[in-house]
Design a protein around this motif. Structure first.
Motif, short mmCIF file in Angstrom:
data_model
loop_
_atom_site.label_atom_id
_atom_site.label_comp_id
_atom_site.label_asym_id
_atom_site.label_seq_id
_atom_site.Cartn_x
_atom_site.Cartn_y
_atom_site.Cartn_z
N ASN A 1 -9.18 1.15 19.13
CA ASN A 1 -8.17 0.80 18.14
C ASN A 1 -8.80 0.77 16.74
N LYS A 2 -7.97 0.50 15.75
CA LYS A 2 -8.40 0.50 14.35
C LYS A 2 -9.50 -0.54 14.09
N GLU B 1 -11.65 -1.86 16.16
CA GLU B 1 -12.91 -1.43 16.78
C GLU B 1 -13.55 -0.28 16.00
N ILE C 1 -6.33 7.39 17.51
CA ILE C 1 -5.92 5.99 17.63
C ILE C 1 -4.82 5.69 16.61
N ASN C 2 -4.04 4.67 16.89
CA ASN C 2 -3.03 4.21 15.94
C ASN C 2 -3.75 3.60 14.74
N TYR C 3 -3.34 4.00 13.55
CA TYR C 3 -3.98 3.51 12.33
C TYR C 3 -2.93 3.09 11.30
N PRO D 1 -1.32 9.48 14.93
CA PRO D 1 -2.58 8.79 15.20
C PRO D 1 -3.73 9.48 14.46
#
Length: 157
Positions: free
Chosen positions: A20-21, A23, A86-88, A95
């Motif tokens: 994820n963002k 991380e 990833i979603n940002y 993503p």
């Protein structure tokens, strides 16, 4: 300062696998801390504070997390390609899988916005994100970035 100066060949990371963002920013802060011989927490805190102001996602799967640091002497930029998007919190909902981290000295504010706009200018080349995703090495990815910057009609001398 041009893109060539911001992204020397050894500073490209081509493979990160964050979930994820948060991380991702933690991994980037750790890498920057290693290169700068500084505490990761200081860098991560600054990046997270900047993200609270609004997402640094540019769209089309690209993010440009950036911040200015009072203790930093020289700019540091890192190009990362993620193993999985990833979603940002991008406005276009896409993503992110390409990330340009820019850390800038607070004392050198006159170069900060031109550096960010130089990256954005290079990304106007619609082929560049695809080329960066397909690059086989950090040096190849950075060469593609420099070439796009050179082709930009607004490129600075």
């Amino acid at each position: 300062m041009g893109i060539t100066d911001l992204f020397p060949g050894s500073d490209g990371i081509l493979s990160l696998g964050p979930a994820n963002k948060t991380e991702l920013l933690d991994l980037l802060a750790a890498e920057a801390a290693r290169r700068l011989d500084h505490r990761k927490e200081d860098i991560l805190h600054a990046l997270l504070a900047r993200e609270k102001l609004g997402s640094t996602a540019l769209g089309r799967g690209v993010a440009l997390p950036h911040t200015q640091l009072g203790w930093l002497q020289e700019p540091l930029a890192i190009l990362a390609r993620l193993e999985r998007p990833i979603n940002y919190d991008a406005r276009d909902g896409e993503p992110v899988d390409l990330v340009f981290l820019v850390l800038w000295p607070e004392a050198a504010t006159e170069g900060f916005l031109p550096a960010l706009s130089g990256i954005c200018r290079a990304l106007r080349d619609n082929q560049l994100p695809r080329q960066l995703r397909q690059a086989g090495s950090a040096a190849e990815a950075l060469a593609k970035l420099r070439a796009a910057d050179d082709r930009s009609p607004d490129a600075l001398p």
